[in-house]
Design a protein around this motif. Structure first.
Motif, PDB file in Angstrom:
ATOM      1  N   TYR A  94       0.833  -1.206   0.000  1.00 20.39           N
ATOM      2  CA  TYR A  94       0.000   0.000   0.000  1.00 20.39           C
ATOM      3  C   TYR A  94       0.869   1.258   0.000  1.00 20.39           C
ATOM      4  N   VAL A  95       1.912   1.235   0.838  1.00 23.27           N
ATOM      5  CA  VAL A  95       2.791   2.396   0.952  1.00 23.27           C
ATOM      6  C   VAL A  95       3.470   2.672  -0.382  1.00 23.27           C
ATOM      7  N   ALA A  96       3.910   1.589  -1.065  1.00 24.24           N
ATOM      8  CA  ALA A  96       4.581   1.745  -2.342  1.00 24.24           C
ATOM      9  C   ALA A  96       3.609   2.237  -3.416  1.00 24.24           C
ATOM     10  N   GLN A  97       2.444   1.612  -3.468  1.00 25.02           N
ATOM     11  CA  GLN A  97       1.472   1.952  -4.507  1.00 25.02           C
ATOM     12  C   GLN A  97       0.967   3.382  -4.380  1.00 25.02           C
ATOM     13  N   ASN A  98       0.760   3.818  -3.154  1.00 19.39           N
ATOM     14  CA  ASN A  98       0.161   5.130  -2.946  1.00 19.39           C
ATOM     15  C   ASN A  98       1.203   6.206  -2.628  1.00 19.39           C
ATOM     16  N   LYS A  99       2.460   5.832  -2.765  1.00 17.95           N
ATOM     17  CA  LYS A  99       3.564   6.780  -2.562  1.00 17.95           C
ATOM     18  C   LYS A  99       3.460   7.506  -1.217  1.00 17.95           C
ATOM     19  N   LEU A 100       3.210   6.740  -0.161  1.00 16.63           N
ATOM     20  CA  LEU A 100       3.242   7.326   1.171  1.00 16.63           C
ATOM     21  C   LEU A 100       4.702   7.484   1.580  1.00 16.63           C
ATOM     22  N   THR A 101       4.954   8.458   2.450  1.00 19.27           N
ATOM     23  CA  THR A 101       6.319   8.612   2.934  1.00 19.27           C
ATOM     24  C   THR A 101       6.378   8.239   4.413  1.00 19.27           C
ATOM     25  N   GLU A 102       7.544   7.776   4.808  1.00 22.24           N
ATOM     26  CA  GLU A 102       7.688   7.354   6.192  1.00 22.24           C
ATOM     27  C   GLU A 102       7.867   8.577   7.077  1.00 22.24           C
ATOM     28  N   LEU A 103       7.043   8.657   8.103  1.00 16.42           N
ATOM     29  CA  LEU A 103       7.140   9.793   9.028  1.00 16.42           C
ATOM     30  C   LEU A 103       8.138   9.454  10.124  1.00 16.42           C
ATOM     31  N   MET A 104       8.001   8.279  10.681  1.00 23.43           N
ATOM     32  CA  MET A 104       8.977   7.848  11.677  1.00 23.43           C
ATOM     33  C   MET A 104       8.828   6.363  11.922  1.00 23.43           C
ATOM     34  N   ARG A 105       9.854   5.812  12.500  1.00 27.09           N
ATOM     35  CA  ARG A 105       9.742   4.431  12.927  1.00 27.09           C
ATOM     36  C   ARG A 105      10.442   4.304  14.260  1.00 27.09           C
ATOM     37  N   ALA A 106       9.901   3.518  15.141  1.00 27.00           N
ATOM     38  CA  ALA A 106      10.489   3.370  16.468  1.00 27.00           C
ATOM     39  C   ALA A 106      10.526   1.897  16.821  1.00 27.00           C
ATOM     40  N   ARG A 107      11.531   1.543  17.586  1.00 27.70           N
ATOM     41  CA  ARG A 107      11.663   0.150  17.953  1.00 27.70           C
ATOM     42  C   ARG A 107      12.083   0.071  19.412  1.00 27.70           C
ATOM     43  N   ASP A 108      11.452  -0.797  20.164  1.00 23.21           N
ATOM     44  CA  ASP A 108      11.917  -1.054  21.522  1.00 23.21           C
ATOM     45  C   ASP A 108      11.774  -2.539  21.803  1.00 23.21           C
ATOM     46  N   LYS A 109      11.905  -2.895  23.087  1.00 22.15           N
ATOM     47  CA  LYS A 109      11.845  -4.311  23.454  1.00 22.15           C
ATOM     48  C   LYS A 109      10.571  -4.972  22.952  1.00 22.15           C
ATOM     49  N   GLU A 110       9.513  -4.205  23.021  1.00 21.58           N
ATOM     50  CA  GLU A 110       8.219  -4.805  22.749  1.00 21.58           C
ATOM     51  C   GLU A 110       7.910  -4.932  21.271  1.00 21.58           C
ATOM     52  N   GLY A 111       8.547  -4.142  20.463  1.00 20.41           N
ATOM     53  CA  GLY A 111       8.272  -4.270  19.039  1.00 20.41           C
ATOM     54  C   GLY A 111       8.505  -2.992  18.256  1.00 20.41           C
ATOM     55  N   HIS A 112       7.780  -2.884  17.210  1.00 24.20           N
ATOM     56  CA  HIS A 112       7.994  -1.945  16.152  1.00 24.20           C
ATOM     57  C   HIS A 112       6.803  -1.013  16.015  1.00 24.20           C
ATOM     58  N   VAL A 113       6.996   0.255  15.858  1.00 18.59           N
ATOM     59  CA  VAL A 113       5.903   1.143  15.472  1.00 18.59           C
ATOM     60  C   VAL A 113       6.334   1.904  14.242  1.00 18.59           C
TER      61      VAL A 113
END
Lengths: 182, 189
Positions: A94-113
């Motif tokens: 979806y991100v590729a098709q609709n050309k969305l851009t990444e705002l941020m990504r975060a990672r900790d012990k519990e996982g990924h956002v």
């Protein structure tokens, strides 16, 4: 006559396109392993009219302003590992098709956002916000808590700094607060 | 010109008849496996005299509510087919979906017909393992701003309890509504 059939073909093509464009995430609505909440524009319009009729505090006013401009809100939640993988594929596509851009990504012990946006008029205004929370690829439990992987998309005219009112009102995941710069 | 008018009329007629939701309600109203209850607004017993102008408008915008429900029991041991049928009917192009919820313990949908400022009909659907319930709320120009005045006008309403009994019993049994003790007692009497 010829003109008519051309028009008809165009209309048909358009309607096919329109139904396809609905969203690849719709398939998740019929998946038994997924809990979903889908709220459409008309619901937001009515909610904002309902709120506007009350004597409102500033916070509610902010919600009214925001809600008026939202096209749709979809939240999908699952604890299933396979479905999570499927969700991740959908998000990537979806991100590729609709050309969305990444705002941020975060990672900790519990996982990924991960947050993706479709940019709008200004830096703080976006036309779409997509959040994907992937808690260690859905492995059973973390600290006795059931893993909940969340895919959330909001389409409309969204002010990232005013999103807290919406989160509180709609009972959305707290992770969303991270997009606010304030 | 005349032909166009004719076509518009034909289309209007066809679209009136061809509503899967309305068909579903009509069909299930006659179905012995379903319960049906039509609640005219007058049964709520809202005294008009004591109402403010806005409350009056709100109350008058509601005409009636049509409820249908099916419970899981010894006769209907599986209601999942009905739920699927209901969901198929809700794909009605005459109505707009406002909200859809799907949770492990149940599912629900809200639809409407009309415009956001003047709703003619709301459709509510709720289903879980043991119960399918649908409501068709019919009115004239219902506006979201009427909700609060409507609820406040219910405070001094004198509903016709005798007529409402079958409905209230169902709601109580299924714990759809958290009735207070007083309301429960009045049903038992």
């Amino acid at each position: 006559m010829k003109m008519k059939s051309v028009l008809f073909t165009c209309a048909l093509a358009f309607s096919l396109w329109a139904t396809q464009a609905q969203s690849i995430f719709d398939a998740l609505e019929n998946n038994d392993a997924v809990s979903s909440v889908v709220v459409n524009k008309s619901m937001f319009m009515m909610l904002s009219k309902f709120e506007a009729a009350l004597d409102t505090e500033p916070e509610a006013k902010q919600f009214v302003e925001m809600a008026k401009n939202i096209q749709s809100l979809k939240v999908f939640t699952t604890s299933d590992k396979q479905v999570t993988a499927q969700m991740e594929q959908m998000v990537t596509k979806y991100v590729a098709q609709n050309k969305l851009t990444e705002l941020m990504r975060a990672r900790d012990k519990e996982g990924h956002v991960r947050f993706y946006i479709r940019p709008g008029a200004t830096e703080d205004k976006v036309r779409e916000l997509l959040m994907f929370v992937d808690q260690l690829s859905g492995q059973g439990q973390i600290n006795g808590r059931k893993v909940e992987n969340v895919l959330l998309t909001i389409v409309g005219d969204i002010d990232l700094n005013k999103i807290s009112g919406l989160i509180a009102k709609m009972n959305l995941p707290q992770e969303l607060n991270r997009v606010s710069k304030k | 010109m005349r032909r166009i008018v004719l076509w518009v009329l034909v289309l209007a007629l066809v679209s009136c008849q061809d509503s899967p939701i309305q068909e579903f309600f009509a069909q299930k109203q006659e179905d012995p496996n379903f319960n049906s209850f039509v609640l005219p607004a007058s049964l709520l017993g809202i005294a008009q005299d004591s109402l403010s102008e806005q409350q009056k408008e709100a109350v008058n915008s509601l005409n009636k509510v049509h409820l249908i429900w099916q419970e899981k029991d010894s006769v209907n041991t599986d209601i999942s087919a009905s739920v699927l049928q209901a969901k198929a009917a809700l794909e009605d192009p005459n109505y707009e979906t406002m909200m859809k919820v799907q949770m492990p313990w149940g599912q629900g949908q809200v639809l409407f017909k009309g415009t956001e400022d003047a709703v003619d009909e709301f459709i509510l659907m709720g289903a879980r393992d043991s119960l399918l319930i649908m409501a068709r709320i019919m009115g004239d120009n219902m506006h979201p701003k009427y909700l609060m005045p409507f609820l406040s006008s219910m405070n001094n309403a004198q509903p016709d309890m005798e007529a409402l009994k079958p409905l209230m019993m169902m709601l109580k049994e299924k714990e759809v509504l958290p009735l207070n003790q007083q309301a429960k007692d009045s049903l038992v009497e």
